[in-house]
Write a protein that holds these residues in place. Structure first.
Motif, PDB file in Angstrom:
ATOM      1  N   ARG A  15     131.477 -51.188 128.938  1.00  0.00           N
ATOM      2  CA  ARG A  15     131.386 -49.749 128.023  1.00  0.00           C
ATOM      3  C   ARG A  15     130.539 -49.795 126.816  1.00  0.00           C
ATOM      4  O   ARG A  15     129.841 -48.914 126.323  1.00  0.00           O
ATOM      5  CB  ARG A  15     132.916 -49.489 127.723  1.00  0.00           C
ATOM      6  CG  ARG A  15     133.533 -48.759 128.902  1.00  0.00           C
ATOM      7  CD  ARG A  15     134.894 -48.182 128.307  1.00  0.00           C
ATOM      8  NE  ARG A  15     135.612 -47.562 129.673  1.00  0.00           N
ATOM      9  CZ  ARG A  15     136.365 -47.813 130.449  1.00  0.00           C
ATOM     10  NH1 ARG A  15     136.604 -49.210 130.351  1.00  0.00           N
ATOM     11  NH2 ARG A  15     136.673 -47.230 131.567  1.00  0.00           N
ATOM     12  N   ASN A  16     130.489 -51.230 126.150  1.00  0.00           N
ATOM     13  CA  ASN A  16     129.583 -51.370 124.979  1.00  0.00           C
ATOM     14  C   ASN A  16     128.144 -51.419 125.581  1.00  0.00           C
ATOM     15  O   ASN A  16     127.314 -50.516 124.739  1.00  0.00           O
ATOM     16  CB  ASN A  16     129.843 -52.522 124.348  1.00  0.00           C
ATOM     17  CG  ASN A  16     131.185 -52.703 123.776  1.00  0.00           C
ATOM     18  OD1 ASN A  16     131.506 -51.667 123.105  1.00  0.00           O
ATOM     19  ND2 ASN A  16     131.955 -53.873 123.398  1.00  0.00           N
ATOM     20  N   HIS A  62     129.368 -41.631 122.706  1.00  0.00           N
ATOM     21  CA  HIS A  62     129.667 -43.000 122.727  1.00  0.00           C
ATOM     22  C   HIS A  62     129.737 -43.531 121.464  1.00  0.00           C
ATOM     23  O   HIS A  62     130.872 -44.494 121.152  1.00  0.00           O
ATOM     24  CB  HIS A  62     128.574 -43.686 123.552  1.00  0.00           C
ATOM     25  CG  HIS A  62     128.824 -43.602 125.024  1.00  0.00           C
ATOM     26  ND1 HIS A  62     129.681 -44.211 126.013  1.00  0.00           N
ATOM     27  CD2 HIS A  62     128.259 -42.664 125.922  1.00  0.00           C
ATOM     28  CE1 HIS A  62     129.685 -43.816 127.219  1.00  0.00           C
ATOM     29  NE2 HIS A  62     128.675 -42.911 127.348  1.00  0.00           N
ATOM     30  N   ASN A 120     131.360 -47.450 120.902  1.00  0.00           N
ATOM     31  CA  ASN A 120     130.987 -48.197 121.823  1.00  0.00           C
ATOM     32  C   ASN A 120     129.414 -48.607 121.915  1.00  0.00           C
ATOM     33  O   ASN A 120     128.923 -49.200 122.787  1.00  0.00           O
ATOM     34  CB  ASN A 120     131.256 -47.360 123.379  1.00  0.00           C
ATOM     35  CG  ASN A 120     132.436 -47.555 123.769  1.00  0.00           C
ATOM     36  OD1 ASN A 120     133.457 -48.498 123.573  1.00  0.00           O
ATOM     37  ND2 ASN A 120     133.084 -46.308 124.341  1.00  0.00           N
ATOM     38  N   GLY A 133     135.129 -50.671 133.993  1.00  0.00           N
ATOM     39  CA  GLY A 133     134.028 -50.980 133.870  1.00  0.00           C
ATOM     40  C   GLY A 133     133.274 -51.675 135.102  1.00  0.00           C
ATOM     41  O   GLY A 133     132.067 -51.322 135.316  1.00  0.00           O
ATOM     42  N   VAL A 141     126.961 -49.656 128.048  1.00  0.00           N
ATOM     43  CA  VAL A 141     126.392 -48.348 128.411  1.00  0.00           C
ATOM     44  C   VAL A 141     126.249 -47.716 126.872  1.00  0.00           C
ATOM     45  O   VAL A 141     125.208 -46.885 126.780  1.00  0.00           O
ATOM     46  CB  VAL A 141     127.681 -47.573 129.153  1.00  0.00           C
ATOM     47  CG1 VAL A 141     127.674 -45.944 128.943  1.00  0.00           C
ATOM     48  CG2 VAL A 141     127.965 -47.919 130.375  1.00  0.00           C
ATOM     49  N   ALA A 178     133.414 -41.761 132.322  1.00  0.00           N
ATOM     50  CA  ALA A 178     133.420 -43.380 131.711  1.00  0.00           C
ATOM     51  C   ALA A 178     134.629 -43.786 131.142  1.00  0.00           C
ATOM     52  O   ALA A 178     134.881 -45.027 131.489  1.00  0.00           O
ATOM     53  CB  ALA A 178     131.976 -43.595 130.725  1.00  0.00           C
ATOM     54  N   ALA A 179     135.303 -42.838 130.620  1.00  0.00           N
ATOM     55  CA  ALA A 179     136.405 -43.305 130.048  1.00  0.00           C
ATOM     56  C   ALA A 179     137.684 -43.410 130.945  1.00  0.00           C
ATOM     57  O   ALA A 179     138.671 -43.950 130.538  1.00  0.00           O
ATOM     58  CB  ALA A 179     136.968 -42.335 128.892  1.00  0.00           C
ATOM     59  N   LYS A 223     130.288 -38.777 129.932  1.00  0.00           N
ATOM     60  CA  LYS A 223     131.101 -39.688 129.018  1.00  0.00           C
ATOM     61  C   LYS A 223     132.647 -39.716 129.201  1.00  0.00           C
ATOM     62  O   LYS A 223     133.271 -40.558 129.150  1.00  0.00           O
ATOM     63  CB  LYS A 223     130.816 -38.924 127.694  1.00  0.00           C
ATOM     64  CG  LYS A 223     131.803 -39.501 126.401  1.00  0.00           C
ATOM     65  CD  LYS A 223     131.611 -40.897 126.463  1.00  0.00           C
ATOM     66  CE  LYS A 223     132.736 -41.538 125.113  1.00  0.00           C
ATOM     67  NZ  LYS A 223     134.024 -40.961 125.437  1.00  0.00           N
TER      68      LYS A 223
END
Length: 248
Positions: free
Chosen positions: A168-169, A63, A68, A224, A171, A219-220, A216
């Protein structure tokens, strides 16, 4: 199904949760250790800290490369939580197993409900408020020490709803908090690590690390807000199962 296969499967799911959601690994690891692998609640909470610590480092690096991780916010959280995490770790061995299980389920339920009710944060990152970050970090550290969780399943809701970080930040930043809190709690739990089955923990941790990389990537690809709801629903389900078990 053999213990090794169960450990590998559970580790992969926990790593996926940590990589995608920035938390939820330890809140899933403890039930997996107790109900699938036969660990006692005290041993399960210690083992989960080991697994979550090594997995979180791996996920955090991934991340961080994408920008992030909010380092200042994460370090404020972590610094404020070190002392409470160590104190909680020292006290954890004196808490009855049934109380640990019930407390774990209640805390998970509260975090889940807060996550499900919170609104998606604004696109513009909120400024870090040192006082609020430190207070939240101290509370997370205490929970980490006593319940053997990395704190991510509480850190993510706090970072989103209290400090206004984007999902995302939140996370990525929570993984920094998890790593520091887990290591601090483990220093006070050295005596409870003697009876751990490292032949099970090794494969478990390895599968979790690999799962974190897949998480990871997931998540992309997912919004969110969707991640936030998935996170909350999983936590709520786990909390319900453990609360029922503690009451029986």
């Amino acid at each position: 199904m053999s213990t090794l296969i169960l450990a590998l499967a559970a580790g992969a799911v926990i790593g996926l949760a940590l990589g995608a959601l920035g938390g939820g690994g330890s809140v899933l690891a403890v039930p997996a250790m107790i109900y699938l692998l036969g660990f006692t609640p005290v041993a399960a909470t210690t083992a989960s800290l080991v697994i979550v610590a090594v997995t979180s480092v791996t996920a955090m690096c991934a991340h961080a490369r994408d920008g992030n991780v909010r380092w200042r916010t994460g370090l404020l959280f972590a610094a404020a939580g070190i002392g409470p995490a160590m104190l909680g770790g020292a006290l954890a061995g004196r808490v009855p197993p049934a109380v640990l299980t019930a407390a774990f389920s209640v805390v998970a339920a509260v975090a889940a409900l807060r996550m499900l009710r919170s609104r998606p944060p604004a696109d513009t990152p909120a400024p870090v408020r040192p006082g609020r970050a430190a207070a939240a970090g101290a509370g997370l550290g205490a929970v980490t020490g006593v319940l053997g969780v990395g704190g991510g399943f509480l850190a993510v809701p706090a970072l989103v709803s209290v400090l206004g970080l984007r999902m995302r930040n939140a996370v990525g930043t929570s993984l920094l908090v998890i790593t520091v809190n887990s290591l601090a709690a483990l220093t006070m739990r050295a005596g409870t690590a003697d009876g751990l089955d490292w032949a099970v923990l090794g494969p478990f941790a390895g599968a979790a690390i690999l799962g974190a990389w897949d998480g990871k990537r997931l998540a992309a690809k997912v919004s969110g807000h969707t991640l936030q709801w998935i996170f909350g629903l999983v936590l709520l389900a786990v909390a319900a199962v453990m609360l029922i078990d503690a009451a029986m």
